[in-house]
Write a protein that holds these residues in place. Structure first.
Motif, PDB file in Angstrom:
ATOM      1  N   ARG A  39       4.307   4.050  -9.469  1.00 27.13           N
ATOM      2  CA  ARG A  39       4.258   4.992  -8.351  1.00 27.13           C
ATOM      3  C   ARG A  39       4.003   4.219  -7.058  1.00 27.13           C
ATOM      4  O   ARG A  39       3.659   3.047  -7.087  1.00 27.13           O
ATOM      5  N   GLY A  40       4.160   4.909  -5.967  1.00 25.18           N
ATOM      6  CA  GLY A  40       3.995   4.271  -4.666  1.00 25.18           C
ATOM      7  C   GLY A  40       5.337   3.839  -4.096  1.00 25.18           C
ATOM      8  O   GLY A  40       6.364   3.832  -4.788  1.00 25.18           O
ATOM      9  N   GLU A  41       5.325   3.446  -2.852  1.00 23.59           N
ATOM     10  CA  GLU A  41       6.567   3.108  -2.144  1.00 23.59           C
ATOM     11  C   GLU A  41       7.344   2.000  -2.844  1.00 23.59           C
ATOM     12  O   GLU A  41       8.577   2.032  -2.920  1.00 23.59           O
ATOM     13  N   HIS A  42       6.644   1.032  -3.379  1.00 23.76           N
ATOM     14  CA  HIS A  42       7.301  -0.099  -4.013  1.00 23.76           C
ATOM     15  C   HIS A  42       6.933  -0.212  -5.513  1.00 23.76           C
ATOM     16  O   HIS A  42       7.046  -1.287  -6.082  1.00 23.76           O
ATOM     17  N   GLY A  43       6.512   0.909  -6.081  1.00 24.91           N
ATOM     18  CA  GLY A  43       6.147   0.897  -7.490  1.00 24.91           C
ATOM     19  C   GLY A  43       4.902   0.105  -7.790  1.00 24.91           C
ATOM     20  O   GLY A  43       4.707  -0.354  -8.917  1.00 24.91           O
ATOM     21  N   GLU A  44       4.036  -0.036  -6.791  1.00 21.70           N
ATOM     22  CA  GLU A  44       2.873  -0.907  -6.946  1.00 21.70           C
ATOM     23  C   GLU A  44       1.687  -0.232  -7.640  1.00 21.70           C
ATOM     24  O   GLU A  44       0.698  -0.894  -7.989  1.00 21.70           O
ATOM     25  N   GLU A  45       1.778   1.084  -7.837  1.00 23.67           N
ATOM     26  CA  GLU A  45       0.699   1.811  -8.505  1.00 23.67           C
ATOM     27  C   GLU A  45       1.104   2.139  -9.941  1.00 23.67           C
ATOM     28  O   GLU A  45       2.279   2.377 -10.220  1.00 23.67           O
ATOM     29  N   PRO A  46       0.142   2.179 -10.900  1.00 19.76           N
ATOM     30  CA  PRO A  46       0.484   2.518 -12.284  1.00 19.76           C
ATOM     31  C   PRO A  46       1.160   3.883 -12.376  1.00 19.76           C
ATOM     32  O   PRO A  46       0.957   4.750 -11.505  1.00 19.76           O
ATOM     33  N   PRO A  47       1.926   4.116 -13.416  1.00 19.76           N
ATOM     34  CA  PRO A  47       2.643   5.389 -13.557  1.00 19.76           C
ATOM     35  C   PRO A  47       1.745   6.615 -13.649  1.00 19.76           C
ATOM     36  O   PRO A  47       2.175   7.725 -13.323  1.00 19.76           O
ATOM     37  N   ASN A  48       0.535   6.465 -14.149  1.00 18.26           N
ATOM     38  CA  ASN A  48      -0.411   7.594 -14.171  1.00 18.26           C
ATOM     39  C   ASN A  48      -1.832   7.036 -14.190  1.00 18.26           C
ATOM     40  O   ASN A  48      -2.041   5.823 -14.056  1.00 18.26           O
ATOM     41  N   ASN A  49      -2.793   7.929 -14.363  1.00 16.95           N
ATOM     42  CA  ASN A  49      -4.202   7.521 -14.254  1.00 16.95           C
ATOM     43  C   ASN A  49      -4.860   7.242 -15.599  1.00 16.95           C
ATOM     44  O   ASN A  49      -6.085   7.184 -15.698  1.00 16.95           O
ATOM     45  N   TRP A  50      -4.077   7.034 -16.641  1.00 23.62           N
ATOM     46  CA  TRP A  50      -4.668   6.784 -17.947  1.00 23.62           C
ATOM     47  C   TRP A  50      -5.464   5.482 -17.947  1.00 23.62           C
ATOM     48  O   TRP A  50      -5.079   4.505 -17.299  1.00 23.62           O
ATOM     49  N   ARG A  51      -6.557   5.498 -18.725  1.00 21.04           N
ATOM     50  CA  ARG A  51      -7.441   4.341 -18.807  1.00 21.04           C
ATOM     51  C   ARG A  51      -7.393   3.738 -20.205  1.00 21.04           C
ATOM     52  O   ARG A  51      -7.212   4.426 -21.210  1.00 21.04           O
ATOM     53  N   SER A  52      -7.561   2.429 -20.272  1.00 26.71           N
ATOM     54  CA  SER A  52      -7.644   1.749 -21.552  1.00 26.71           C
ATOM     55  C   SER A  52      -8.966   2.088 -22.236  1.00 26.71           C
ATOM     56  O   SER A  52     -10.001   2.232 -21.577  1.00 26.71           O
TER      57      SER A  52
END
Length: 541
Positions: free
Chosen positions: A134-147
């Protein structure tokens, strides 16, 4: 496809072998298959029916073998496939069945499939969960899931031109990329792996993360990013926990198992938000058994224990399945330590004498319940959690992933003390390398050789309990009847024919109910009365 009432797993005692820490035969400081073979007489004499072995497959060991690079190869630290085949034969010769782990939720990042995915070979990424960021350049993870081990559940990989590209899902460590179970290659591969090991004589499999294979293809954000067990979602509504379609996987696996002779079985590590959801995994035509984690997590309180027992047996009875009881495993704090802590305290000061007394009573209660049970290696020695492992020696990925704030599970995985001689308490031969995890000072006081023949030792209590459980016609699979009332601080249950178990969780000794004979107690009687935090087996009419 309902199980026959005489199948072995309905009342079996299965011993969990955490292979890295069980017995080291070649002296490299790591347990191995040869070490297990040497200890088969000990396990036979203990009174267990089968062994569950944690992952022994080829692995870079990013998570102690739960990151599998090759499901058809044995890790060189443990031996070879030929060694595994010899162990299977030897175990059967000792009257023991053998159940390896299988890890279907994810592979290692060193698995051939994932290496092909990183090389962006055509279609290779479709076997895993790759998504643009996600984000303008795909710099954010696809969702907020945590390991589960801390940090985000996503890692970004470069495209072939070297620029940052898509992200892959790993609900555990980055070295454990999640598979996409909607891809036909994945289902076909795991059925082939099952057959590979069934053909070599294994008697079943323990299924890692059995609840987590199927993901919502939309990969939505979690409303509560900390909800990794589905507690805040309606049944089947969590994006990756206990989704309905996962049961189709196990219906297919059951057909594979049933195509072999010898009553092959599965046991699921399935964390579900409610007991009735767990029962669905062991309904006819699906898996055979599932770990009862609600019982493992129940506090040492009469109401909580009774409720867990009743709810578990009630839901499983509805689907014709047997219960499976467990007090400790490689992922949780050992129960003598848990039981020695104040209620609700996950860590801190521990009264180990109190915890051990309760653990002895818990054994008699567990062995009296209908169904099967698991023994985690070392619990028969009374081992506590090791809570003072030096920071620099910790190896659980949780330690680093949490920013060194959560110490992880290593305290339950310290190599076993077999004797009171040698630098490693008999875990390794003389002159061997240091054990892969350090043993604490005084570890030899728990050594098997020191406890053997001592009627007051935890080891001899386990041997007595397991042999008497096997011999008594009332114990194992079946039903129970409560004699005590709900809310009583003394649990009193009966099994037919002629058996009662009484557990005193009150703060004072109590009179035993009417009985013909005291068969066994977890602690000496006090002027004929059952002391607090003690249990008794009775012969009754």
């Amino acid at each position: 496809m309902t199980d026959r009432p005489d199948v072995w797993w309905r009342d079996a005692v299965i011993y969990q072998v955490y292979i890295r820490s069980f017995a080291d035969a070649d002296g490299d400081g790591i347990g191995d298959i040869a070490g297990i073979r040497e200890k088969l007489p000990y396990l036979r004499d203990l009174g267990v029916d089968a062994l569950w072995i944690n992952p022994w497959y080829a692995s870079p060991q990013a998570d102690a073998g739960y990151d599998v690079a090759d499901y058809r190869a044995i890790d060189p630290a443990y031996g070879t496939v030929a060694d595994a085949e010899k162990l299977i034969v030897d175990a059967h010769d000792h009257g023991l069945r053998l159940i390896p782990d299988i890890v279907p939720n994810h592979t290692s990042d060193q698995h051939a499939w994932f290496r092909a995915a990183l090389a962006d070979e055509p279609g290779a990424r479709d076997r895993y969960v790759f998504r643009p960021g996600r984000g303008e350049h795909g710099e954010e993870p696809p969702n907020n899931w945590r390991s589960h081990f801390g940090g985000p559940a996503w890692t970004r990989v470069p495209d072939q031109d070297g620029r940052p590209g898509s992200w892959y899902l790993h609900l555990f460590a980055p070295g454990q990329p999640d598979l996409d179970w909607s891809h036909p290659d994945v289902a076909a591969e795991f059925e082939a792996v099952l057959r590979f090991w069934f053909d070599r004589g294994v008697d079943g499999f323990r299924i890692d993360v059995a609840h987590g294979l199927v993901k919502d293809p939309a990969l939505p954000d979690l409303g509560d990013a900390s909800d990794q067990l589905g507690r805040t979602y309606p049944a089947g509504g969590h994006p990756y926990v206990d989704r309905d379609r996962v049961l189709e996987v196990y219906e297919s696996w059951r057909r594979v198992a049933d195509s072999y002779e010898g009553d092959r079985m599965f046991v699921a590590e399935a964390w579900t938000p409610a007991p009735e959801r767990l029962a669905r995994y062991v309904a006819p035509g699906r898996l055979h058994t599932a770990f009862n984690f609600d019982y493992l997590l129940a506090p040492w309180e009469p109401a909580a224990l009774r409720e867990t027992i009743d709810v578990t047996t009630g839901h499983l009875r509805e689907v014709g399945a047997a219960a499976t009881w467990v007090l400790s495993n490689h992922d949780v704090v050992r129960h003598p330590t848990r039981y020695g802590r104040p209620p609700g305290e996950p860590e801190g000061a521990t009264d180990l004498a109190l915890g051990t007394r309760r653990a002895r009573a818990a054994l008699l209660l567990e062995a009296a319940l209908p169904g099967g049970m698991y023994v985690y290696q070392g619990e028969e020695l009374g081992l506590p959690e090791v809570e003072d492992i030096p920071d620099e020696a910790l190896q659980d990925p949780t330690w680093e992933r949490s920013g060194r704030t959560v110490r992880g599970r290593d305290g339950a995985r310290v190599p076993l003390p077999w004797s009171d001689e040698g630098a490693s308490a008999g875990f390794s031969p003389a002159g061997a390398a240091a054990p892969w995890l350090p043993q604490p000072e005084g570890w030899t006081r728990y050594a098997a050789t020191r406890q053997e023949g001592d009627p007051d030792s935890v080891l001899e209590l386990y041997r007595t309990v397991l042999h008497r459980r096997r011999a008594h016609p009332a114990l194992g699979d079946g039903d129970l009847t409560w004699v005590s009332a709900p809310g009583d601080a003394v649990l009193h249950l009966r099994r037919a024919p002629g058996f009662a178990c009484v557990v005193n969780l009150s703060d004072a000794p109590v009179e035993l109910p009417a009985h013909d004979e005291v068969l066994l107690t977890s602690a000496p009687l006090e002027d004929g009365r059952l002391g607090t935090d003690a249990a008794a087996w009775l012969a009754v009419r």
